[in-house]
Every structure is written in C-alpha cells, then in structure tokens.
Motif scaffolding. Structure first.
Motif, short mmCIF file in Angstrom:
data_model
loop_
_atom_site.label_atom_id
_atom_site.label_comp_id
_atom_site.label_asym_id
_atom_site.label_seq_id
_atom_site.Cartn_x
_atom_site.Cartn_y
_atom_site.Cartn_z
N HIS A 28 0.74 -1.16 0.13
CA HIS A 28 0.06 -0.05 -0.05
C HIS A 28 0.84 1.23 -0.18
CE1 HIS A 28 -3.68 -2.37 0.89
NE2 HIS A 28 -3.06 -3.04 1.66
N LEU A 29 2.15 1.18 0.83
CA LEU A 29 3.14 2.43 0.95
C LEU A 29 3.35 2.56 -0.67
CD1 LEU A 29 4.33 4.52 2.55
CD2 LEU A 29 5.95 2.97 3.04
N SER A 30 4.16 1.47 -1.09
CA SER A 30 4.70 1.42 -2.48
C SER A 30 3.67 1.97 -3.59
CB SER A 30 5.17 0.00 -2.89
OG SER A 30 6.09 -0.54 -1.84
N ARG A 31 2.44 1.67 -3.30
CA ARG A 31 1.64 2.17 -4.42
C ARG A 31 1.26 3.55 -4.34
NH1 ARG A 31 -0.87 -3.21 -4.09
NH2 ARG A 31 -2.05 -2.49 -2.36
N ALA A 32 1.12 3.94 -3.20
CA ALA A 32 1.14 5.63 -2.82
C ALA A 32 2.36 6.32 -3.32
CB ALA A 32 1.05 5.67 -1.53
N ILE A 33 3.34 5.79 -3.05
CA ILE A 33 4.55 6.74 -3.69
C ILE A 33 4.65 6.41 -5.29
CG2 ILE A 33 7.11 6.43 -3.98
CD1 ILE A 33 6.90 5.14 -1.09
N GLY A 34 4.04 5.26 -5.89
CA GLY A 34 4.04 5.22 -7.32
C GLY A 34 2.91 6.27 -7.96
N ARG A 35 1.91 6.33 -7.07
CA ARG A 35 0.88 7.52 -7.56
C ARG A 35 1.16 8.76 -7.62
NH1 ARG A 35 -2.81 4.28 -4.35
NH2 ARG A 35 -2.63 5.59 -2.64
N ILE A 36 2.05 9.14 -6.58
CA ILE A 36 2.67 10.49 -6.58
C ILE A 36 3.55 10.69 -7.61
CG2 ILE A 36 4.00 12.08 -5.28
CD1 ILE A 36 2.95 10.54 -2.59
N ALA A 37 4.52 9.72 -7.89
CA ALA A 37 5.40 9.84 -8.95
C ALA A 37 5.07 9.74 -10.24
CB ALA A 37 6.51 8.86 -9.01
N GLY A 38 3.98 8.65 -10.40
CA GLY A 38 3.40 8.46 -11.88
C GLY A 38 4.32 7.83 -12.90
N GLN A 39 3.75 7.50 -13.96
CA GLN A 39 4.67 6.63 -14.84
C GLN A 39 5.51 7.76 -15.50
OE1 GLN A 39 2.36 4.99 -18.10
NE2 GLN A 39 4.31 3.67 -18.70
N ASP A 40 6.98 7.28 -15.49
CA ASP A 40 8.14 8.05 -15.68
C ASP A 40 8.24 9.31 -15.21
OD1 ASP A 40 8.98 5.97 -17.52
OD2 ASP A 40 7.66 6.63 -19.16
N GLY A 41 7.52 9.50 -13.92
CA GLY A 41 7.45 10.85 -13.37
C GLY A 41 6.55 11.83 -13.87
N LYS A 42 5.62 11.36 -14.47
CA LYS A 42 4.51 12.46 -15.03
C LYS A 42 3.80 12.95 -14.14
CE LYS A 42 0.31 12.08 -18.35
NZ LYS A 42 -0.27 11.26 -19.07
N THR A 43 3.22 12.49 -13.16
CA THR A 43 2.39 12.83 -12.28
C THR A 43 3.06 14.08 -11.51
OG1 THR A 43 1.14 10.86 -11.89
CG2 THR A 43 0.90 12.46 -10.48
N LYS A 44 4.37 13.84 -11.03
CA LYS A 44 5.03 14.81 -10.44
C LYS A 44 5.62 15.97 -11.09
CE LYS A 44 9.73 14.29 -9.45
NZ LYS A 44 10.35 15.22 -9.43
N PHE A 45 5.98 15.75 -12.27
CA PHE A 45 6.04 17.03 -13.08
C PHE A 45 4.77 17.70 -13.35
CE2 PHE A 45 9.53 14.16 -15.12
CZ PHE A 45 10.49 14.57 -14.25
N THR A 46 3.53 17.17 -13.51
CA THR A 46 2.44 17.82 -13.80
C THR A 46 2.22 18.58 -12.63
OG1 THR A 46 1.61 16.02 -15.11
CG2 THR A 46 -0.02 17.77 -14.24
N ALA A 103 -2.74 18.48 -3.53
CA ALA A 103 -2.71 17.45 -4.68
C ALA A 103 -2.01 15.90 -4.16
CB ALA A 103 -2.02 18.04 -6.02
N ILE A 104 -0.68 16.28 -3.56
CA ILE A 104 -0.18 15.02 -3.16
C ILE A 104 -0.68 14.32 -2.20
CG2 ILE A 104 1.99 14.20 -1.94
CD1 ILE A 104 3.47 16.58 -3.52
N VAL A 105 -1.51 14.92 -1.16
CA VAL A 105 -2.23 14.36 -0.06
C VAL A 105 -3.49 13.60 -0.72
CG1 VAL A 105 -3.57 14.74 1.69
CG2 VAL A 105 -1.70 15.85 1.65
N SER A 106 -4.08 13.83 -1.61
CA SER A 106 -5.12 13.48 -2.38
C SER A 106 -4.73 12.12 -3.05
CB SER A 106 -5.78 14.39 -3.52
OG SER A 106 -6.35 15.56 -2.96
N LEU A 107 -3.58 12.03 -3.58
CA LEU A 107 -3.20 11.04 -4.20
C LEU A 107 -2.72 9.97 -3.12
CD1 LEU A 107 -0.49 12.62 -6.92
CD2 LEU A 107 -2.64 11.26 -7.46
#
Length: 212
Positions: free
Chosen positions: A134-152, A183-187
């Motif tokens: 669950h923790l790993s998936r939360a980190i993955g949601r914040i980063a996104g694929q290839d860092g797309k979510t974080k950059f957005t 935004a990060i808290v929502s993710l």
C-alpha cells in the motif's frame, strides 16, 4: 497663588532621546555568526561534483565564508566583512539545506535570489498510515509513470518536489506549496491521478485569472 502647568514636563518626558548606535555595534554581531548544516551520506558525492556551483553563490551573492567539514559530514558557513545583508546566513543555510534534501543546484539558487520561497517537508505516514505494498503504491501514484504526475504537479503549482522514499520535500511560495501539498495528499489518500489533474487545472485557471 502660583499656577503650575504640568503639560510641558509631560511632553519632555514622553519622548526620550537616545544617541545613535555606531556602525561598529551592528557589525560586531555579524562576525561571530556561524551555521553548520549536516549533509546526508548519499549527498556527499553529489556535493563534491557541484562544489563550485554551491561555493560560488554563497561567497559572491551573500559574501559568506564556506568550508566543507568531511569528518563531521557537514558544511560550515559564517559571516565575514563582505557580508552586508543581515539575513544572509539564514538564506545560505536554506540554500545548502535544499541541496542536501535533494533539490537541484539551479533550483536551490532561487532561494538566494527571491525572498518569498520556502521549504516544506512531510512524510506519507503524517497523512495516512500505510505499510508494505500500500505504501509502495502511494509513492507510485505520486511519481506517476516516468515521473509524469510529479512533473504535472510541479508545472501547475510552480513548485519543485523531491520524493525521498517516504519523505516529500516541496520548494515554492507559500500559496503554491499549499496547492502542491493538497494534490499530493489526495494521491496518498487514494484519489486517481485523473481527478487530481482536473483539480489542478481548475486551480491553475483561477491563478491565471487572479494574475490578470
């Protein structure tokens, strides 16, 4: 009978006059100020590579004296005769701290040039207690694929974000940090990225309207 008017005495006592402080009194406090910023082990190699880019702004822009204490694994800065700004030591400490947290040198230099930039740090467990996958998936949601979510999130809120395991560091103005943090808290709480993107688009359109 003699009348005594007390008002002149009151006026004289209400505004005391003090002699002006000499210039040496204000400069004496600047000479002894020193700050020591600890550097994490994983940032020791990068700081050696970027030493010129870190050393130059501290000495040229702020007029500070800098040295690297390898045994204590910390960077020491102190004021000198060339230091003119009172808050130079704090600005230099924030700059080095931002680099130690993982921010790029070019992004951290903005802390020296602008006054309304701040650093904010929090952990995922501060928002929600997660373990394992669950923790790993939360980190993955914040980063996104290839860092797309974080950059957005960075581009929309005009901030810079560093993901360091379960810790999240944000650099930007007070209002922009709040937008990125929401935004990060929502993710972290499980919102899909599409819903967060829609919220960010709404916020960015409001910011553009206020700018106009």
């Amino acid at each position: 009978m003699i009348e005594i008017n007390p008002t002149p005495a009151l006026e004289a006592s209400s505004a005391p006059s003090f002699p002006a402080l000499p210039a040496s009194a204000t400069q004496s406090t600047l000479k002894s100020e020193t700050r020591r910023i600890p550097i994490p082990p994983h940032r020791m190699t990068p700081i050696k590579k970027d030493w010129i880019n870190i050393f130059s702004p501290l000495t040229e822009i702020l007029g500070l004296q800098v040295r690297m204490n390898v045994q204590r694994r910390c960077l020491e800065i102190r004021t000198s005769k060339a230091t003119t700004e009172i808050g130079a030591l704090q600005k230099g400490a924030d700059f080095v701290k931002a680099y130690a947290l993982g921010f790029d040198v070019n992004d951290a230099i903005a802390l020296l040039r602008m006054d309304d930039l701040y650093l904010d740090s929090f952990e995922i467990k501060d928002v929600k207690t997660l373990h394992g996958d669950h923790l790993s998936r939360a980190i993955g949601r914040i980063a996104g694929q290839d860092g797309k979510t974080k950059f957005t999130i960075e581009n929309t809120s005009r901030t810079r974000i560093v993901l360091a395991d379960t810790k999240i560091h944000i650099m930007g103005s007070f209002q922009n940090i709040k937008i990125a943090r929401d935004a990060i808290v929502s993710l972290i709480l499980g919102s899909p990225p599409g819903k967060v993107y829609a919220g960010l688009r709404t916020v960015s359109s409001r910011m553009k309207q206020r700018a106009l």
